[in-house]
Design a protein around this motif. Sequence first.
Motif, PDB file in Angstrom:
ATOM      1  N   SER A   1       0.816  -1.217   0.000  1.00  0.00           N
ATOM      2  CA  SER A   1       0.000   0.000   0.000  1.00  0.00           C
ATOM      3  C   SER A   1       0.850   1.269   0.000  1.00  0.00           C
ATOM      4  N   TYR A   2       0.241   2.282  -0.516  1.00  0.00           N
ATOM      5  CA  TYR A   2       0.873   3.601  -0.656  1.00  0.00           C
ATOM      6  C   TYR A   2       1.194   4.170   0.723  1.00  0.00           C
ATOM      7  N   ASP A   3       2.438   4.668   0.849  1.00  0.00           N
ATOM      8  CA  ASP A   3       2.861   5.248   2.119  1.00  0.00           C
ATOM      9  C   ASP A   3       3.466   6.633   1.846  1.00  0.00           C
TER      10      ASP A   3
ATOM     11  N   SER B   1      12.070  10.244   1.231  1.00  0.00           N
ATOM     12  CA  SER B   1      13.002  10.002   0.140  1.00  0.00           C
ATOM     13  C   SER B   1      13.309  11.305  -0.613  1.00  0.00           C
ATOM     14  N   TYR B   2      12.276  12.109  -0.902  1.00  0.00           N
ATOM     15  CA  TYR B   2      12.517  13.355  -1.651  1.00  0.00           C
ATOM     16  C   TYR B   2      13.125  14.443  -0.773  1.00  0.00           C
ATOM     17  N   GLU B   3      12.880  14.408   0.528  1.00  0.00           N
ATOM     18  CA  GLU B   3      13.579  15.357   1.423  1.00  0.00           C
ATOM     19  C   GLU B   3      15.080  15.078   1.339  1.00  0.00           C
TER      20      GLU B   3
ATOM     21  N   SER C   1      18.975  17.520 -11.412  1.00  0.00           N
ATOM     22  CA  SER C   1      18.593  16.820 -12.651  1.00  0.00           C
ATOM     23  C   SER C   1      17.476  17.562 -13.382  1.00  0.00           C
ATOM     24  N   GLU C   2      16.627  18.307 -12.653  1.00  0.00           N
ATOM     25  CA  GLU C   2      15.630  19.142 -13.361  1.00  0.00           C
ATOM     26  C   GLU C   2      16.312  20.264 -14.149  1.00  0.00           C
ATOM     27  N   LYS C   3      17.462  20.741 -13.614  1.00  0.00           N
ATOM     28  CA  LYS C   3      18.151  21.869 -14.257  1.00  0.00           C
ATOM     29  C   LYS C   3      19.149  21.413 -15.315  1.00  0.00           C
TER      30      LYS C   3
ATOM     31  N   LEU D   1      17.488  13.182 -20.105  1.00  0.00           N
ATOM     32  CA  LEU D   1      16.467  12.811 -21.094  1.00  0.00           C
ATOM     33  C   LEU D   1      15.132  12.558 -20.416  1.00  0.00           C
ATOM     34  N   ARG D   2      15.162  12.004 -19.196  1.00  0.00           N
ATOM     35  CA  ARG D   2      13.928  11.718 -18.454  1.00  0.00           C
ATOM     36  C   ARG D   2      13.136  13.007 -18.203  1.00  0.00           C
ATOM     37  N   VAL D   3      13.859  14.104 -18.054  1.00  0.00           N
ATOM     38  CA  VAL D   3      13.197  15.383 -17.791  1.00  0.00           C
ATOM     39  C   VAL D   3      12.923  16.138 -19.096  1.00  0.00           C
TER      40      VAL D   3
ATOM     41  N   ALA E   1       1.426  18.578 -11.310  1.00  0.00           N
ATOM     42  CA  ALA E   1       1.269  17.750 -10.105  1.00  0.00           C
ATOM     43  C   ALA E   1       2.519  16.903  -9.897  1.00  0.00           C
ATOM     44  N   GLY E   2       3.088  16.970  -8.701  1.00  0.00           N
ATOM     45  CA  GLY E   2       4.393  16.340  -8.480  1.00  0.00           C
ATOM     46  C   GLY E   2       5.432  17.148  -9.240  1.00  0.00           C
ATOM     47  N   GLY E   3       5.290  18.460  -9.166  1.00  0.00           N
ATOM     48  CA  GLY E   3       6.075  19.380 -10.014  1.00  0.00           C
ATOM     49  C   GLY E   3       7.503  19.584  -9.559  1.00  0.00           C
TER      50      GLY E   3
ATOM     51  N   LEU F   1       1.854  21.590  -7.602  1.00  0.00           N
ATOM     52  CA  LEU F   1       1.509  20.867  -6.379  1.00  0.00           C
ATOM     53  C   LEU F   1       2.572  19.808  -6.144  1.00  0.00           C
ATOM     54  N   ASP F   2       3.050  19.735  -4.918  1.00  0.00           N
ATOM     55  CA  ASP F   2       4.027  18.689  -4.596  1.00  0.00           C
ATOM     56  C   ASP F   2       3.847  18.282  -3.137  1.00  0.00           C
ATOM     57  N   ILE F   3       4.191  17.034  -2.857  1.00  0.00           N
ATOM     58  CA  ILE F   3       3.973  16.496  -1.509  1.00  0.00           C
ATOM     59  C   ILE F   3       5.137  16.806  -0.566  1.00  0.00           C
ATOM     60  N   THR F   4       6.306  17.151  -1.116  1.00  0.00           N
ATOM     61  CA  THR F   4       7.522  17.229  -0.297  1.00  0.00           C
ATOM     62  C   THR F   4       7.888  18.684   0.028  1.00  0.00           C
ATOM     63  N   PRO F   5       7.877  19.058   1.308  1.00  0.00           N
ATOM     64  CA  PRO F   5       8.162  20.455   1.657  1.00  0.00           C
ATOM     65  C   PRO F   5       9.493  20.971   1.121  1.00  0.00           C
ATOM     66  N   ARG F   6      10.544  20.158   1.183  1.00  0.00           N
ATOM     67  CA  ARG F   6      11.868  20.625   0.740  1.00  0.00           C
ATOM     68  C   ARG F   6      11.879  20.916  -0.776  1.00  0.00           C
ATOM     69  N   MET F   7      11.177  20.083  -1.537  1.00  0.00           N
ATOM     70  CA  MET F   7      11.088  20.324  -2.987  1.00  0.00           C
ATOM     71  C   MET F   7      10.378  21.665  -3.240  1.00  0.00           C
ATOM     72  N   LEU F   8       9.336  21.929  -2.461  1.00  0.00           N
ATOM     73  CA  LEU F   8       8.595  23.189  -2.644  1.00  0.00           C
ATOM     74  C   LEU F   8       9.444  24.391  -2.242  1.00  0.00           C
TER      75      LEU F   8
ATOM     76  N   GLY G   1       0.586  19.241  -1.400  1.00  0.00           N
ATOM     77  CA  GLY G   1      -0.558  18.332  -1.456  1.00  0.00           C
ATOM     78  C   GLY G   1      -0.187  17.031  -2.135  1.00  0.00           C
ATOM     79  N   ASP G   2      -1.179  16.151  -2.136  1.00  0.00           N
ATOM     80  CA  ASP G   2      -0.985  14.782  -2.607  1.00  0.00           C
ATOM     81  C   ASP G   2      -1.905  14.553  -3.811  1.00  0.00           C
ATOM     82  N   ILE G   3      -1.373  13.936  -4.855  1.00  0.00           N
ATOM     83  CA  ILE G   3      -2.211  13.732  -6.053  1.00  0.00           C
ATOM     84  C   ILE G   3      -3.396  12.804  -5.801  1.00  0.00           C
ATOM     85  N   THR G   4      -3.383  12.076  -4.686  1.00  0.00           N
ATOM     86  CA  THR G   4      -4.529  11.196  -4.426  1.00  0.00           C
ATOM     87  C   THR G   4      -5.721  11.970  -3.858  1.00  0.00           C
TER      88      THR G   4
ATOM     89  N   CYS H   1       1.569  15.483 -14.933  1.00  0.00           N
ATOM     90  CA  CYS H   1       2.036  14.732 -13.759  1.00  0.00           C
ATOM     91  C   CYS H   1       3.171  13.837 -14.261  1.00  0.00           C
ATOM     92  N   VAL H   2       4.349  14.440 -14.314  1.00  0.00           N
ATOM     93  CA  VAL H   2       5.511  13.780 -14.900  1.00  0.00           C
ATOM     94  C   VAL H   2       6.559  13.578 -13.816  1.00  0.00           C
ATOM     95  N   GLY H   3       7.229  12.438 -13.838  1.00  0.00           N
ATOM     96  CA  GLY H   3       8.281  12.209 -12.835  1.00  0.00           C
ATOM     97  C   GLY H   3       7.851  11.182 -11.806  1.00  0.00           C
TER      98      GLY H   3
HETATM   99  C1  LIG Z   1      11.123  12.825  -9.916  1.00  0.00           C
HETATM  100  S1  LIG Z   1      10.380  14.257  -9.210  1.00  0.00           S
HETATM  101  C2  LIG Z   1       9.707  14.972 -10.681  1.00  0.00           C
HETATM  102  C3  LIG Z   1       9.716  16.460 -10.688  1.00  0.00           C
HETATM  103  C4  LIG Z   1       9.243  17.080 -12.008  1.00  0.00           C
HETATM  104  N1  LIG Z   1       7.846  16.812 -12.264  1.00  0.00           N
HETATM  105  C5  LIG Z   1      10.087  16.583 -13.159  1.00  0.00           C
HETATM  106  O1  LIG Z   1       9.596  15.786 -13.973  1.00  0.00           O
HETATM  107  O2  LIG Z   1      11.248  16.971 -13.241  1.00  0.00           O
HETATM  108  C6  LIG Z   1       8.895  13.604  -8.452  1.00  0.00           C
HETATM  109  C7  LIG Z   1       8.182  14.617  -7.603  1.00  0.00           C
HETATM  110  O3  LIG Z   1       6.901  14.081  -7.289  1.00  0.00           O
HETATM  111  C8  LIG Z   1       6.593  14.411  -5.942  1.00  0.00           C
HETATM  112  N2  LIG Z   1       5.585  13.442  -5.497  1.00  0.00           N
HETATM  113  C9  LIG Z   1       5.752  12.116  -5.293  1.00  0.00           C
HETATM  114  N3  LIG Z   1       4.594  11.555  -4.902  1.00  0.00           N
HETATM  115  C10 LIG Z   1       3.676  12.555  -4.860  1.00  0.00           C
HETATM  116  C11 LIG Z   1       2.293  12.601  -4.546  1.00  0.00           C
HETATM  117  N4  LIG Z   1       1.617  11.525  -4.161  1.00  0.00           N
HETATM  118  N5  LIG Z   1       1.651  13.787  -4.625  1.00  0.00           N
HETATM  119  C12 LIG Z   1       2.330  14.908  -5.001  1.00  0.00           C
HETATM  120  N6  LIG Z   1       3.639  14.931  -5.303  1.00  0.00           N
HETATM  121  C13 LIG Z   1       4.309  13.760  -5.253  1.00  0.00           C
HETATM  122  C14 LIG Z   1       7.928  14.331  -5.228  1.00  0.00           C
HETATM  123  O4  LIG Z   1       7.925  15.051  -4.030  1.00  0.00           O
HETATM  124  C15 LIG Z   1       8.868  14.914  -6.274  1.00  0.00           C
HETATM  125  O5  LIG Z   1       9.002  16.291  -6.124  1.00  0.00           O
END
Ligand SMILES: C[S@@+](CC[C@H](N)C(=O)[O-])C[C@H]1O[C@@H](n2cnc3c(N)ncnc32)[C@H](O)[C@@H]1O
Length: 270
Positions: free
Chosen positions: A2-4, A11-13, A22-24, A28-30, A50-52, A71-78, A99-102, A117-119
Motif C-alpha cells: 500500500s501507498y505510504d 526520500s525526496y527530502e 537533474s531538473e536543471k 532525457l527523463r526530464v 502535479a508532483g512538479g 503541487l508537490d507532496i515534499t516540503p523541501r522540494m517546494l 498536497g498529494d495527487i490522491t 504529472c511527470v516524474g
Molecule cells: C522525480 S520528481 C519529478 C519532478 C518534475 N515533475 C520533473 O519531472 O522533473 C517527483 C516529484 O513528485 C513528488 N511526489 C511524489 N509523490 C507525490 C504525490 N503523491 N503527490 C504529489 N507529489 C508527489 C515528489 O515530491 C517529487 O518532487
Amino acid sequence: MSYDPKSIIQSYERNAEFEDASEKGRSLRVELPREFIWRYLRASDRVLDAGGGTGISAIMMAERCSRVTLLDITPRMLQIARDNIAQAGPSGKIDLVQGDITDLSRFRNEQFTFVVCVGDAISYVLDRRFQALDELVRVAEPGSILVLGCDAKFGFMRMKLAQGALDEALDILETSTSTCGMGPRTHLYTVDEMTTLLKERGCPVLEVASTPTFGDTMDLDGYTADADRWEKLKRLELALCTRPELLGMGLHLLFVARKEGRRAKAERDR
Ligand SMILES: C[S@@+](CC[C@H](N)C(=O)[O-])C[C@H]1O[C@@H](n2cnc3c(N)ncnc32)[C@H](O)[C@@H]1O
C-alpha cells in the motif's frame, strides 16, 4: 503493497538537491517530456503541474501559458521551487501548493485546462493510483490535455535482467512493483494498463513515448559534456521514442491524453 506518503516525502527530502540538479541539467527523463508539453501547451492554458518538484518545468511553462499551479507532496522540494522561481524573476503566474495527487479536493472540478504529472508520482501512489487518476481527470476541463509520466514494467524487468537479478525480474512480472533508484516502492505500468485506465476515465490516449528509449541504459557522460552531441542524442531519442516496437524498452513511459468533451461523455454514458 500500500501507498505510504511518508516514505515518499522522506526520500525526496533526502534527495531534493540531487533532484533539483537533474531538473536543471541534461536529463532525457526530464527533457523529453518537456518536448511533448511544448507540442500541446497553449497560451491560454491554466496548468496543474502535479508532483512538479523544484519548479523548473513550471517556470518554463509559465513563460508560455496563462497560469501554473505546482503541487508537490515534499516540503523541501517546494522550498527549492520557491527559491528557483524567485531567482528566475517571479512571473506572478505560479502558485505553489503542498498536497498529494490522491486528494485534489482543494481544486474545483474542471479548474485546469492542462494537467501535467511527470516524474513518477503516479507510480509511487501504488494501490491509490486509481484515485489519483480520478482526481487528475476530475480537475481537468473537458478537452484538456493530460501529460502523465510513470515507471515502465518491461524496462524495469530489462534493467533487472541486465543486472543479473533474475528473481527480481520474475517478481516484477508477477507484481508490477519494484523499488526505484531513489528508494520508494513504485508501481510499474505497461502501455496497455495506463491506456486502459485513461480510456475508462474518458481520456483517450493521443501519444505514448518511451522517455527515453536508449538513454536509460547508456553511459551518458560523453553526451552530457558536449552540447552538440546532447542535442543530437535528444533528436534521435525524439525520432524513435513513439515507435510502437520500442515502447517500454526504457524505464519511463509518457502518455499524452485528451479528456473527452461533454458531448462524447454524454454519448458514452448513454
Ligand atoms: C522525480 S520528481 C519529478 C519532478 C518534475 N515533475 C520533473 O519531472 O522533473 C517527483 C516529484 O513528485 C513528488 N511526489 C511524489 N509523490 C507525490 C504525490 N503523491 N503527490 C504529489 N507529489 C508527489 C515528489 O515530491 C517529487 O518532487
